[in-house]
Design a protein around this motif. Sequence first.
Motif: not given
Length: 90
Positions: A62-89
């Motif tokens: 829903s934050f327009h994150i490509p499916l290919k990037k999602i596996p990496e995000l699921l393994t990270q403990e803190d997705n906050g920085i990445f999600l903040d960047q996605q929201i700004k975009e």
Amino acid sequence: MKKNNLLTIQEFAVLCHSTPRTLRLYEKLGILLPVTRDAQNHYRLYDRRQGRLFYRIKLLQSFHIPLKKIPELLTQEDNGIFLDQQIKEL
């Protein structure tokens, strides 16, 4: 894990308001894998607790994150920085 606690791909898709096709894609991409396969008929079997992971994937989409990037995000403990960047975009 008891086999009677497991759901077929169709049952899990209904539980998640999705489709087996979507679940097969997620499996292909390594995002959401079945917990096992039935030894006799090779059906994909899911645990209902995997529903949380499914909805986490949908939230990231829903934050327009490509499916290919999602596996990496699921393994990270803190997705906050990445999600903040996605929201700004957006």
